[in-house]
Motif scaffolding. Structure first.
Motif, PDB file in Angstrom:
ATOM      1  N   SER A   1       0.804  -1.221   0.000  1.00  0.00           N
ATOM      2  CA  SER A   1       0.000   0.000   0.000  1.00  0.00           C
ATOM      3  C   SER A   1       0.835   1.268   0.000  1.00  0.00           C
ATOM      4  N   TRP A   2       2.028   1.225   0.588  1.00  0.00           N
ATOM      5  CA  TRP A   2       2.839   2.433   0.731  1.00  0.00           C
ATOM      6  C   TRP A   2       3.885   2.601  -0.367  1.00  0.00           C
TER       7      TRP A   2
ATOM      8  N   SER B   1       8.161   9.168   2.412  1.00  0.00           N
ATOM      9  CA  SER B   1       7.638   7.868   2.829  1.00  0.00           C
ATOM     10  C   SER B   1       8.257   6.764   1.977  1.00  0.00           C
TER      11      SER B   1
ATOM     12  N   ALA C   1       3.478  -1.195   6.349  1.00  0.00           N
ATOM     13  CA  ALA C   1       4.345  -0.011   6.462  1.00  0.00           C
ATOM     14  C   ALA C   1       5.782  -0.482   6.295  1.00  0.00           C
TER      15      ALA C   1
ATOM     16  N   ARG D   1       4.989   3.547  -3.900  1.00  0.00           N
ATOM     17  CA  ARG D   1       4.441   4.346  -5.001  1.00  0.00           C
ATOM     18  C   ARG D   1       5.316   4.312  -6.248  1.00  0.00           C
TER      19      ARG D   1
END
Length: 496
Positions: free
Chosen positions: A99-100, A132, A153, A102
C-alpha cells in the motif's frame, strides 16, 4: 548446519531457516561448474541485484527488474534444479500488493522461517526522512509467491547513521538469531530481526541499529558464514558506471568489526562492465560456492541495461576469497542462446548445440572484446560444400557474406582448414589439408598473441596453421557458416 547465500539450512529433509532441502537430493546436486556453463546471462531480460535461496530442493534467484524507477514496480523470480535450466516466476511481488510503495521496488532478499517465505525489498528511493518509503517485508505461502506486504508499512522507514534504507540482506546465524544488513549512500547498518521476521529487536546495549561501514563501502551488503567466520561483501563505485565492483571483509562476529580485505569482482574490458551487487550460493554439503551478480554488456551504455550472471567463487587456505574471473562459456544445454546476436542465417539453440541453417555467411557473435585469447568450439559441418568455424577479433558486424572486420578460421568437408580476414571482402591467410567428414564433430581452437594466430583442429599441441597478421587487434568472438549448415557446441573464450 550448512550455510548458503548467507542463510542457514538444516540439511535433513525438514523445514529449516530458509526452507526445505531434502538430504537425499544432495546426490543430485549440480556438478562443480566453473561458471554458468550454459552461458551468461543465464536468464533473458534486464535484471540486477540478484539474491539467492534454496527452497524445496530448488535454487531460486530473486532480482530487481532493471528499468527506470517509475516502471520498476514489480519483482520476478527464477528457479532451477540444476543451475542450468531456469523457470521464470513473474510478478512475485508488485507495488499493487504494497500500500505504501508508489514507485520502484528493488534488491529483494529472500528467506524462509516458521513455514512461511519472506521477501525484503526497498521501495520509493527516499532521499530524506521527510519522505515515505524505505525497506519493507512481504510474505507468502510459496517460494514463488504471490508475496504481500506483511506489516502495512516500511520495516525500516528512515535514515539511520547516514544510511539510506535500501539494499537489504537477511542472514540467520547458527543460533537462530536473524540479522538484516542494509544501506546506501556509503553507510551500512545491521539490526536484529525478531523471531516473527517482521519486527526489529535490540542489541544488549539497547540500540536497534549498529553502523558497520567498512572502508570503500557504497551499497549492496551481503552476509554469509563459512567455517565459523562472517563474510561481509558489498559494492563499490557507481551502479551506472563501468567501475562498479564487489569487495569483502571477514569478522569473528556478525556485527563486525569489518575491515576491507580486497576486491573480489571487478569489470573485465574483454567480457563485461559494471559487475556488482552480488549474492553468494553454497551447494549444501560441499565446498562449491558461486557468486551471483549483475553486469552490463560492453556495447550497452544505458545504466539499466544489466544482466544476471554467476561464476565460481574459490577460497584460499586461510579463508580469504580468490578474485573472481568472469569466464565466457556456452554449451547450450539450456536450449537458448542468451547473450548472442545473429547477423544473417537462421540460428536455433536445440539439442545441446547452436545450429545454423545453410547460409552464405550467417554469423552469431558474443558481446565481448578479446585481444590475446584462446577460442574453443566443437564444430560439426552438417551439409553443404562450404565451411564452418570461429570468428574472432571482429568489429562492425552486419548481415552479408563478409560483412565484418575481423578474422575467421573454419573447417570444410572439402578437406581443408581455412584462415582469413574479412573487411566486406575476403583475404585468405592460410590453409592446411585435413580430412573432414560431414556430420562428424571436430574441436577447433584458435590462439592469438599479438600478431600471431594459430589454428588447431583436434590435436591441440601442433597447430595446423600459424600466421602473423596485425590488421585487427581485438573484437567480438563468435561462430559462422559459409555455404554450409553446422552445429556448434562448447564455446569457450579465455584470456591469455
Amino acid at each position: 548446519m550448512s550455510i548458503l547465500g548467507g542463510k542457514a539450512v538444516v540439511v535433513a529433509g525438514v523445514l529449516a531457516a530458509t526452507g526445505v532441502f531434502n538430504a537425499t537430493a544432495l546426490s543430485a546436486s549440480p556438478p562443480t561448474y566453473t561458471t554458468a556453463e550454459a552461458g551468461n546471462p543465464f536468464v533473458s531480460g534486464w535484471y540486477a541485484d540478484p539474491d539467492v535461496a534454496i527452497y524445496n530442493d530448488r535454487f531460486y534467484v530473486f532480482p530487481t527488474a532493471s528499468r527506470p524507477y517509475d516502471q520498476q514496480t514489480f519483482l520476478d523470480a527464477f528457479s532451477s534444479t540444476d543451475l542450468v535450466n531456469w523457470t521464470k516466476h513473474p510478478n512475485v511481488l508488485t507495488t499493487a500488493n504494497v500500500s505504501w510503495a508508489r514507485r520502484a521496488v528493488w534488491a529483494p532478499a529472500p528467506i524462509a522461517r516458521n513455514g512461511r517465505y519472506y521477501l525484503y525489498f526497498a521501495a520509493n528511493d527516499i532521499q530524506s526522512n521527510a519522505e515515505s518509503g524505505g525497506i519493507g517485508v512481504a510474505v507468502a505461502d510459496r517460494p514463488e509467491g504471490p508475496y504481500r506486504d506483511a506489516i502495512g508499512a516500511p520495516l525500516i522507514p528512515r535514515f539511520v547513521n547516514g544510511a539510506q534504507p535500501i539494499d537489504q540482506d537477511v542472514f540467520i546465524d547458527d543460533d537462530g538469531q536473524a540479522y538484516i544488513y542494509y544501506g546506501g549512500w556509503g553507510h551500512a547498518n545491521v539490526a536484529k530481526l525478531n523471531g516473527d521476521m517482521t519486527s526489529l529487536g535490540t542489541f544488549p546495549d539497547g540500540s536497534t541499529y549498529k553502523e558497520i561501514t567498512p572502508s570503500g563501502y557504497v551499497e549492496g551488503p551481503q552476509m554469509f558464514k563459512r567455517n565459523g567466520r562472517y563474510y561481509l561483501m558489498w559494492s563499490e563505485g557507481g551502479w551506472t558506471g563501468p567501475n562498479y565492483s564487489v569487495s569483502y571483509a571477514i569478522a569473528d562476529s556478525p556485527t563486525g568489526p569489518f575491515q576491507r580485505l580486497d576486491s573480489v569482482l571487478t569489470q573485465d574490458a574483454a567480457v563485461a562492465r559494471g559487475a556488482g551487487h552480488n549474492s553468494v550460493l553454497n551447494i549444501p554439503g560441499t565446498e562449491t560456492w558461486y557468486i551471483f551478480y549483475h553486469r552490463r554488456p560492453l556495447s550497452e551504455t544505458d545504466g539499466n541495461s544489466r544482466e544476471l550472471a554467476y561464476d565460481r567463487m574459490n577460497f584460499n587456505a586461510d579463508g580469504t576469497i580468490q578474485r573472481v574471473t568472469m569466464l565466457v562459456k556456452d554449451n547450450f544445454a539450456d536450449g537458448n542462446a542468451y547473450g548472442w546476436k545473429t547477423y544473417g542465417g537462421t540460428w536455433t539453440a536445440t539439442g545441446g548445440a547452436y545450429r545454423a541453417a545453410h547460409s552464405y555467411g550467417g554469423k552469431a557473435l558474443l558481446d565481448d572484446n578479446h585481444t590475446n585469447a584462446v577460442y574453443d568450439v566443437d564444430v560439426t559441418v552438417e551439409s553443404g560444400a562450404g565451411d564452418a568455424g570461429l570468428v574472432f577479433r571482429a568489429s562492425a558486424p552486419a548481415v552479408g557474406v563478409d560483412a565484418y572486420r575481423g578474422y575467421y578460421a573454419g573447417i570444410t568437408p572439402q578437406g581443408r582448414v581455412v584462415l582469413g580476414k574479412a573487411d566486406n571482402n575476403w583475404t585468405p591467410l592460410g590453409t592446411a589439408g585435413l580430412q573432414v567428414a560431414a556430420g562428424q564433430r571436430y574441436h577447433l581452437r584458435v590462439q592469438t598473441s599479438g600478431s600471431t594466430i594459430q589454428v588447431f583442429v583436434d590435436d591441440l599441441t601442433t597447430p595446423k596453421i600459424t600466421v602473423s597478421d596485425s590488421a585487427y587487434g581485438s573484437g567480438k568472438s563468435g561462430v559462422r557458416v559459409y555455404n554450409a549448415s553446422a552445429a556448434f557446441d562448447n564455446v569457450v573464450v579465455t584470456n591469455r
